[in-house]
Write a protein that holds these residues in place. Structure first.
Motif, mmCIF file in Angstrom:
data_model
loop_
_atom_site.group_PDB
_atom_site.id
_atom_site.type_symbol
_atom_site.label_atom_id
_atom_site.label_comp_id
_atom_site.label_asym_id
_atom_site.label_seq_id
_atom_site.Cartn_x
_atom_site.Cartn_y
_atom_site.Cartn_z
ATOM 1 N N ARG A 1 -18.959 -2.677 -9.597
ATOM 2 C CA ARG A 1 -17.935 -3.587 -9.061
ATOM 3 C C ARG A 1 -16.645 -2.816 -8.816
ATOM 4 O O ARG A 1 -16.161 -2.102 -9.692
ATOM 5 N N PRO A 2 -16.024 -2.951 -7.634
ATOM 6 C CA PRO A 2 -14.725 -2.306 -7.410
ATOM 7 C C PRO A 2 -13.616 -3.031 -8.158
ATOM 8 O O PRO A 2 -13.748 -4.210 -8.502
ATOM 9 N N GLU A 3 -12.525 -2.321 -8.406
ATOM 10 C CA GLU A 3 -11.312 -2.936 -8.941
ATOM 11 C C GLU A 3 -10.294 -2.994 -7.809
ATOM 12 O O GLU A 3 -10.166 -2.044 -7.032
ATOM 13 N N VAL A 4 -9.584 -4.099 -7.719
ATOM 14 C CA VAL A 4 -8.628 -4.290 -6.631
ATOM 15 C C VAL A 4 -7.264 -4.614 -7.218
ATOM 16 O O VAL A 4 -7.147 -5.448 -8.123
ATOM 17 N N GLY A 5 -6.214 -3.933 -6.729
ATOM 18 C CA GLY A 5 -4.860 -4.154 -7.223
ATOM 19 C C GLY A 5 -3.844 -4.039 -6.097
ATOM 20 O O GLY A 5 -4.181 -3.663 -4.973
ATOM 21 N N VAL A 6 -2.611 -4.351 -6.419
ATOM 22 C CA VAL A 6 -1.552 -4.275 -5.419
ATOM 23 C C VAL A 6 -1.302 -2.813 -5.054
ATOM 24 O O VAL A 6 -1.526 -1.905 -5.851
ATOM 25 N N ALA A 7 -0.854 -2.603 -3.837
ATOM 26 C CA ALA A 7 -0.494 -1.254 -3.397
ATOM 27 C C ALA A 7 0.806 -0.840 -4.075
ATOM 28 O O ALA A 7 1.686 -1.676 -4.313
ATOM 29 N N PRO A 8 0.966 0.441 -4.416
ATOM 30 C CA PRO A 8 2.172 0.886 -5.116
ATOM 31 C C PRO A 8 3.402 0.929 -4.211
ATOM 32 O O PRO A 8 3.294 0.893 -2.982
ATOM 33 N N GLY B 1 5.611 -1.190 -3.473
ATOM 34 C CA GLY B 1 5.916 -2.331 -2.625
ATOM 35 C C GLY B 1 5.245 -2.312 -1.266
ATOM 36 O O GLY B 1 5.621 -3.067 -0.371
ATOM 37 N N GLN B 2 4.241 -1.450 -1.084
ATOM 38 C CA GLN B 2 3.555 -1.370 0.201
ATOM 39 C C GLN B 2 2.729 -2.633 0.445
ATOM 40 O O GLN B 2 2.295 -3.312 -0.484
ATOM 41 N N ALA B 3 2.470 -2.961 1.711
ATOM 42 C CA ALA B 3 1.617 -4.085 2.061
ATOM 43 C C ALA B 3 0.158 -3.722 1.806
ATOM 44 O O ALA B 3 -0.200 -2.547 1.685
ATOM 45 N N GLY B 4 -0.689 -4.734 1.744
ATOM 46 C CA GLY B 4 -2.104 -4.495 1.533
ATOM 47 C C GLY B 4 -2.454 -4.352 0.061
ATOM 48 O O GLY B 4 -1.632 -4.594 -0.820
ATOM 49 N N GLY C 1 -9.734 5.792 -4.279
ATOM 50 C CA GLY C 1 -8.706 4.774 -4.219
ATOM 51 C C GLY C 1 -8.365 4.574 -2.755
ATOM 52 O O GLY C 1 -7.737 5.443 -2.133
ATOM 53 N N VAL C 2 -8.811 3.466 -2.170
ATOM 54 C CA VAL C 2 -8.675 3.229 -0.737
ATOM 55 C C VAL C 2 -7.635 2.139 -0.506
ATOM 56 O O VAL C 2 -7.700 1.057 -1.092
ATOM 57 N N TRP C 3 -6.702 2.412 0.368
ATOM 58 C CA TRP C 3 -5.623 1.477 0.693
ATOM 59 C C TRP C 3 -6.069 0.608 1.863
ATOM 60 O O TRP C 3 -6.286 1.095 2.969
ATOM 61 N N ASP C 4 -6.228 -0.692 1.618
ATOM 62 C CA ASP C 4 -6.669 -1.629 2.647
ATOM 63 C C ASP C 4 -5.459 -2.295 3.297
ATOM 64 O O ASP C 4 -4.814 -3.159 2.699
ATOM 65 N N THR C 5 -5.174 -1.896 4.526
ATOM 66 C CA THR C 5 -4.090 -2.513 5.298
ATOM 67 C C THR C 5 -4.631 -3.204 6.548
ATOM 68 O O THR C 5 -3.872 -3.499 7.467
ATOM 69 N N GLY C 6 -5.935 -3.450 6.573
ATOM 70 C CA GLY C 6 -6.535 -4.067 7.745
ATOM 71 C C GLY C 6 -7.053 -3.071 8.751
ATOM 72 O O GLY C 6 -7.402 -3.439 9.869
ATOM 73 N N ILE C 7 -7.115 -1.804 8.354
ATOM 74 C CA ILE C 7 -7.593 -0.733 9.227
ATOM 75 C C ILE C 7 -8.708 0.023 8.505
ATOM 76 O O ILE C 7 -8.604 0.302 7.305
#
Length: 324
Positions: free
Chosen positions: A234-241, A243-246, A274-280
């Protein structure tokens, strides 16, 4: 499983191997619904779990009142069972189900379809695709089965083995108690994002990412060289550091499921991402590589100079990340 139970008493049990039974990880949650036989909705605590290597099915039990646990009340405790006889794309249920509230007003159970769903057992999948299931918690009815479209024909090893979706991570972005998105990885190294924000289950689907050929696209493909890295946890999901969006999606790769997974020879190099999801859609080339620079064993002593313990320590790189 009943036909296998007497085997446990055999003197030579586990020769040649151990048999799996109800080996899936359980999960419980509170949900508000009208149970069969009841006149109105009420809060219930529901226990759901799969069989892992023991079989292709999950079940739901009403565990609201432990005082009711007895054989005479079995008909009211056992809510439903969902197996590959109900949907052939369900494989061996290694995925841990999650109890969630949904945007269509219902409470549901979310799970990945698991592994080896093409097994010739009378209820085989015709595609071997990785599928996300969303079930009605009160009945086990399929509210939506979201097919990734990636299956045996897409096996990167070229052996036509079936794909399978691991344990999902439901995410409530606006903290209103209702799941918005679900992240889950598959055996072929794809990290998928599913959009459940619509009020109708018919509109729940794979999240829209820019696609070159118009097909369903995962957020990320875990590939080391030419080797696809299986995602089985299972992945873990958290806020972007900063104050970034996504959101940030964290997950490791690797599997310990098949014959040969326990040999140290010719194994695929695995990674933690660690993948940053911004819709791209994100590619491996866009990530900042970090490395383990040193691994050592360190002794620790108390104030009197007596050795207390020793630990394996790692020193890792801390290369700065460039945010979009």
């Amino acid at each position: 499983l009943y036909p296998k139970l007497p085997d446990l008493t055999e003197i030579d049990y586990a020769d040649p191997r151990h048999e799996s039974f109800v080996d899936g990880i359980l999960n419980s949650g509170d949900a508000y619904f009208t149970k069969s036989g009841e006149d109105s909705s009420a809060w219930h605590t529901v226990l759901v779990g799969g069989m892992a290597g023991g079989g292709q099915g999950i079940d739901a039990l009403d565990v609201t009142n432990p005082a009711n646990f007895c054989e005479a009340n079995a008909s009211s405790l056992v809510m439903w069972e969902f197996t590959d006889a109900d949907s052939g794309d369900l494989g061996y249920t290694y995925s841990r189900p999650a109890v969630v509230r949904l945007h269509n007003g219902k409470w549901g159970v979310v799970l990945g379809n698991g592994y080896n769903n093409t097994e010739a057992d009378g209820a085989a999948s015709g595609s071997g695709n990785a599928v996300l299931y969303i079930l009605d918690i009160s009945s086990g009815e399929v509210l939506k089965a979201i097919d990734t479209g990636i299956g045996a024909e897409d096996d990167p090893a070229g052996t036509d083995r079936p794909n399978g979706l691991a344990t999902p991570a439901p995410i409530d972005l606006d903290r209103d108690g209702i799941v918005d998105y679900v992240y889950a990885g598959d055996l072929f190294g794809n990290m998928w994002k599913f959009d459940l924000t619509a009020k109708s289950a018919d509109d729940w689907a794979i999240a829209k990412y820019p696609a070159v050929d118009g097909s369903a696209q995962p957020l990320f493909k875990a590939v080391q060289g030419a080797e696809h890295q299986a995602i089985t946890t299972r992945p873990e999901v958290g806020v972007a550091p900063f104050g970034q969006a996504g959101v940030m999606v964290y997950f490791g790769t690797g599997q310990y499921l098949e014959v040969g997974d326990n040999t140290p020879l010719d194994q695929v190099t695995q990674s933690f991402y660690g993948v940053w999801d911004t819709g791209i859609v994100v590619t491996r080339d866009e990530l900042q590589e970090q490395q383990i620079l040193q691994e050592t064993e360190q002794d620790f002593y108390d104030v009197d100079g007596n050795k207390v313990d020793d630990f394996e320590l790692r020193v890792t790189s801390d290369t700065p990340v460039s945010w979009r």
